[in-house]
Design an enzyme around this catalytic site. Structure first.
Site, PDB file in Angstrom:
ATOM      1  N   HIS A  59     -12.954   1.998 -17.807  1.00 46.25           N
ATOM      2  CA  HIS A  59     -13.338   2.187 -16.256  1.00 46.25           C
ATOM      3  C   HIS A  59     -12.245   2.239 -15.641  1.00 46.25           C
ATOM      4  CE1 HIS A  59     -16.486   1.269 -12.993  1.00 46.25           C
ATOM      5  NE2 HIS A  59     -15.762   2.017 -12.753  1.00 46.25           N
ATOM      6  N   HIS A  61      -9.827   4.730 -12.517  1.00 42.64           N
ATOM      7  CA  HIS A  61      -9.819   5.863 -11.429  1.00 42.64           C
ATOM      8  C   HIS A  61      -8.520   6.206 -11.397  1.00 42.64           C
ATOM      9  CE1 HIS A  61     -13.963   4.811  -9.737  1.00 42.64           C
ATOM     10  NE2 HIS A  61     -13.744   3.589 -10.219  1.00 42.64           N
ATOM     11  N   ARG A  63      -7.485   9.196  -9.743  1.00 44.55           N
ATOM     12  CA  ARG A  63      -7.337   9.935  -8.510  1.00 44.55           C
ATOM     13  C   ARG A  63      -6.697  11.455  -8.520  1.00 44.55           C
ATOM     14  NH1 ARG A  63     -10.419   6.157  -6.276  1.00 44.55           N
ATOM     15  NH2 ARG A  63      -9.700   4.380  -6.015  1.00 44.55           N
ATOM     16  N   ASN A  93     -14.902  10.670  -9.977  1.00 42.26           N
ATOM     17  CA  ASN A  93     -14.637  10.781  -8.380  1.00 42.26           C
ATOM     18  C   ASN A  93     -13.415  11.018  -7.852  1.00 42.26           C
ATOM     19  OD1 ASN A  93     -13.719   8.401  -9.056  1.00 42.26           O
ATOM     20  ND2 ASN A  93     -14.204   7.524  -7.174  1.00 42.26           N
ATOM     21  N   ASP A 153     -20.768   6.693 -10.940  1.00 42.38           N
ATOM     22  CA  ASP A 153     -20.020   5.248 -10.566  1.00 42.38           C
ATOM     23  C   ASP A 153     -20.365   4.966  -9.042  1.00 42.38           C
ATOM     24  OD1 ASP A 153     -18.618   3.265 -10.980  1.00 42.38           O
ATOM     25  OD2 ASP A 153     -16.635   3.988 -10.278  1.00 42.38           O
ATOM     26  N   HIS A 180     -23.114   2.108 -12.208  1.00 42.23           N
ATOM     27  CA  HIS A 180     -22.738   1.329 -11.108  1.00 42.23           C
ATOM     28  C   HIS A 180     -23.994   0.651 -10.366  1.00 42.23           C
ATOM     29  CE1 HIS A 180     -20.370   0.435  -7.297  1.00 42.23           C
ATOM     30  NE2 HIS A 180     -21.436   0.440  -6.971  1.00 42.23           N
ATOM     31  N   HIS A 233     -19.000  -2.889 -14.359  1.00 37.70           N
ATOM     32  CA  HIS A 233     -18.674  -4.118 -13.662  1.00 37.70           C
ATOM     33  C   HIS A 233     -19.674  -5.153 -13.161  1.00 37.70           C
ATOM     34  CE1 HIS A 233     -19.783  -1.276 -10.503  1.00 37.70           C
ATOM     35  NE2 HIS A 233     -18.640  -0.485 -10.636  1.00 37.70           N
ATOM     36  N   ASP A 306     -11.587  -1.540 -13.820  1.00 39.48           N
ATOM     37  CA  ASP A 306     -12.094  -0.809 -12.571  1.00 39.48           C
ATOM     38  C   ASP A 306     -11.194  -0.330 -11.742  1.00 39.48           C
ATOM     39  OD1 ASP A 306     -13.862   0.540 -10.797  1.00 39.48           O
ATOM     40  OD2 ASP A 306     -14.656  -1.111  -9.970  1.00 39.48           O
ATOM     41  N   HIS A 310      -5.035   2.398  -4.395  1.00 39.26           N
ATOM     42  CA  HIS A 310      -5.177   2.863  -2.952  1.00 39.26           C
ATOM     43  C   HIS A 310      -3.756   2.876  -2.425  1.00 39.26           C
ATOM     44  CE1 HIS A 310      -9.406   3.548  -2.666  1.00 39.26           C
ATOM     45  NE2 HIS A 310      -9.638   2.396  -2.831  1.00 39.26           N
TER      46      HIS A 310
END
Lengths: 422, 307
Positions: A59, A61, A63, A93, A153, A180, A233, A306, A310
């Site tokens: 899991h 991300h 980006r 995503n 998710d 999720h 999660h 997870d 950012h």
């Protein structure tokens, strides 16, 4: 017998000093340490470092495409390999969403271009088109292109009817659905638990029942349809109790939890630090205890980071406005190792949670140090201390509530398919 | 007493002694406010920005007046931003203001924690004039000062806070202040307007307004925001005012000398009966007068603090 191409000497595996023999990217043998000569082999002396199978993260991300300023496939995989991971599953995503073969193919291409010898990227396809929860994504096409699971998710399907049909359709491809679990109406994405801390801080909190209610729905559907479902999660005792109930009934369910849910509580949010804002939110000490117990009992099957990087400016805002997520790939190994070091989990729990369970659940290459296994492993200095800082992190995302902490346990070198990557 | 606090973010930062000192100082300034010439040169040469990112008339006017009566230059910065409209970030606003070499910022903001966010990044004093549902310490202090002037002390008094407590920074800060100063606090509201985890608060909780009012020394009404109806927290204003509004019948159940407060602006006929608001028991206008004196005291103490 094949001659080894690579020999790792004097490494420690399960308390024994061993020599690891590798040929053609696979495990050839693991023997009690000796002074035997291996002609033509590259010999690496491990000097007592622990020999560890590479970890799998189901899991993350990464980006890319769309949000390369937060992270890209190159920086994400670089953080992964330095953090002990060989297999990385990444969520859909992105922008555009990974709901078609072109995006999946592009992700795989980027990963191979940057890291031809691994770590290996395994995209997770969108469960519904554009993650809108309205129409099914082309799951056969996504599976054929290389996706290993399907998930909406962070934007879970609101309609139970659509979700049921998506589970059924996905099951024909043989790939699992990852959900999720979050009630679509109970303070969605609040990023803080509803309780003592949210109440004091004047923040709208999300209650644990928002997760547990959706876990219950999923378990009932999985039983009714006789389809495997993977729960992302898990953060609270109520969900653990429901999963335990379902497993007793023989429901095909697997579940993951993340390092932060085992090491932090809602109290970390005091002071409005946005790096503690994560979805699901950090819960209570009682939930931490329940999760650890669930790992020991096999109710929770695996770890996942997870990993949600950012940019700094996105997190340096009012708590209510900040995006949810913790950058986890750099620190996950050390953080979860601390649970072994403190005796809360065993070494076997650790291996199961990071390697055996995720690889078996999602059909990924597993190194169990058996003959013929993929030679993905790293040398680990379990007591070596390091400070988690923007400079020591390889991920572009520096958003972690563990920033500045001294962590124990460090990857000394990392071999994938027998090739030294770190 | 030497004042050493840099920021006023919430009541939790203050001790009983600090509060007593604020009241003493405010008493002194209250006297100035009754003079024909209501201006002293105390803060001449100081400048304060009133940064209001949420609509406010009375709090802003109160601070503005407090500053000007101390000869402090006040500058208004209104920002009509919400979590939905993207403008300058709070960080950039903070840095911009800092670069102007001001002595203090009074901040009103829709996000809980916004005042703390500013205080972490600025060397000047930050005074929280209300952040989200988190805290409104100057309101609590002016309410407390109103009681102080009326009673001398709140020790042993029972004070009811009635209304939308879940969304109220006024209630949060008042509970902290009043319990620290020795009062007993009651809450009364429908369950939907009470904070989560209410059991851990040092208050007695009622959902029956008549029982809640029994024998209390003061009743503090809170403003009902009409959007609570759309959020599914109450059926309509009529039912709310009938079952949770303060009327003459409830006041009869309270102590004979009961005092009635409201932080304003009032919805007459919703959370408070209109005649009650104008009655002899009402301290609503005393609160406004206290507000100027307390804010003068705060600006004085924070801007001339020992660095």
């Amino acid at each position: 017998m094949t001659n080894p191409e690579l020999v790792i000497r004097k490494a420690v595996w399960k308390g024994e000093e061993v020599d690891l023999l590798v040929a053609h990217g696979k495990i050839l043998d693991i023997l009690p340490s000796s002074d035997a000569m291996y002609e033509g082999a590259e010999v690496v002396t491990a000097r007592g470092y622990l020999l560890m199978p590479s970890l799998t993260d189901v899991h993350t991300h990464l980006r890319e495409p769309g949000f390369e300023y937060k992270e890209d496939i190159a920086s994400g995989l670089n953080a992964a390999v330095h953090g002990g991971f060989s297999n990385i599953m990444c969520m859909a995503n992105t922008e555009p969403v990974n709901d078609n073969a072109v995006i999946t193919d592009q992700m795989l291409h980027r990963a191979r271009a940057e890291f031809p010898d691994g770590p290996r990227l395994y995209p997770i396809g969108a469960l519904t088109k554009k993650l809108e929860g309205k129409e099914l994504s082309p799951m056969y096409e996504l599976a054929d292109t290389g996706c290993v699971a399907f998930s909406n998710d962070g934007l879970p399907v609101k309609s139970t009817e659509i979700f049921r049909r998506a589970l059924e359709y996905a099951s024909d491809t043989g790939l699992p659905v990852i959900d999720h679990c979050e009630d679509p109406y109970l303070e969605v994405g609040a990023g803080v638990n509803e309780g003592a801390v949210s109440s004091l801080l004047g923040l709208a909190g999300q209650p644990d029942v928002a997760e547990a209610a959706q876990v219950a729905r999923d378990l009932l559907l999985a039983e009714y349809l006789d389809i495997h479902i993977h729960l992302a999660h898990i953060s609270c005792r109520k969900s653990v109790d429901l999963i335990a109930w379902a497993k007793k009934r023989g429901v095909k369910v697997t579940a993951e939890t993340c390092p932060h849910y085992l090491l932090l509580t809602e109290e970390a949010v005091e002071g409005y630090g946005t790096d503690t804002k994560v979805n699901p939110p950090l819960r209570t000490a009682d939930d931490v205890e329940a999760l650890l117990q669930a790992i020991r009992e096999g109710i929770i099957d695996m770890f996942a980071t997870d990993h949600a990087p950012h940019a700094a400016h996105e997190k340096e805002v009012e708590f209510m406005v900040a995006p949810c997520g913790i950058s986890g790939l750099d620190s996950a190994l050390s953080l979860t190792w601390s649970l072994v070091a403190s005796g809360k989990l065993t070494f076997d729990d650790f291996i199961r949670m990071w390697t055996t369970a995720p690889c078996k659940t999602f059909g990924l290459p597993l190194n169990g140090f058996n003959k013929g296994d993929v030679a993905d492993f790293f040398l680990f200095a379990p007591d070596e201390e390091w400070i988690l800082s923007p400079e020591t992190m390889h991920s572009k995302g520096k958003n972690t509530p563990f920033m500045g902490q001294t962590l124990k346990g460090r990857v000394i070198s990392h071999f994938l398919g027998g090739k030294k990557i770190v | 007493m030497e004042w050493r606090h840099k920021d006023l973010l919430d009541i939790t930062q203050l001790s009983k002694e600090d509060v007593a000192h604020i009241y003493e100082t405010a008493t002194y300034f209250q006297e100035i406010n009754s003079r024909p010439v209501k201006k002293v040169p105390t803060l001449k040469g100081h400048s304060v920005v009133l940064f209001f990112a949420e609509p406010s008339t009375r709090t802003k006017t109160s601070f503005d007046m407090a500053g000007k009566r101390l000869s402090c230059d006040t500058f208004s910065l209104a920002k009509s931003s919400s979590s939905l409209t993207k403008g300058e970030t709070l960080k950039d606003t903070a840095l911009t203001l800092e670069a102007m070499n001001i002595d203090g910022i009074v901040i009103r903001h829709w996000a809980s924690g916004a005042a703390a966010f500013m205080a972490e990044r600025l060397d000047c004093s930050v005074i929280n004039a209300g952040d989200g549902r988190h805290a409104h310490p100057t309101q609590a202090l002016l309410d407390g000062f109103t009681f102080y002037q009326e009673w001398g002390s709140v020790e042993g008094k029972t004070i009811l806070i009635l209304g939308d407590i879940a969304h109220s920074r006024v209630a949060r800060s008042n509970v902290l202040l009043l319990t620290m100063m020795g009062a007993k606090v009651r809450f009364c509201a429908p369950r939907t307007l009470l904070p989560a985890n209410i059991k851990s608060w040092p208050v007695e909780v009622f959902t029956d307004v008549n029982q809640a009012c029994k024998g209390v020394d003061a009743i503090m009404c809170l403003r009902l925001q009409l959007e609570r109806q759309q959020a599914g927290l109450l059926p309509n204003v009529r039912e709310y005012s009938r079952y949770f509004g303060l009327g003459p019948r409830q006041v009869e159940l309270a102590s004979p000398d009961v005092k009635i407060l409201h932080p304003g602006p009032m919805n007459r006929g919703v959370e408070i009966d209109s005649a009650l608001a104008d009655s002899a028991s009402s301290l609503v206008l005393d609160q406004v007068a206290s507000g100027v004196a307390v804010r003068m005291a705060l600006l004085y103490l924070y801007l001339t603090r020992k660095k």
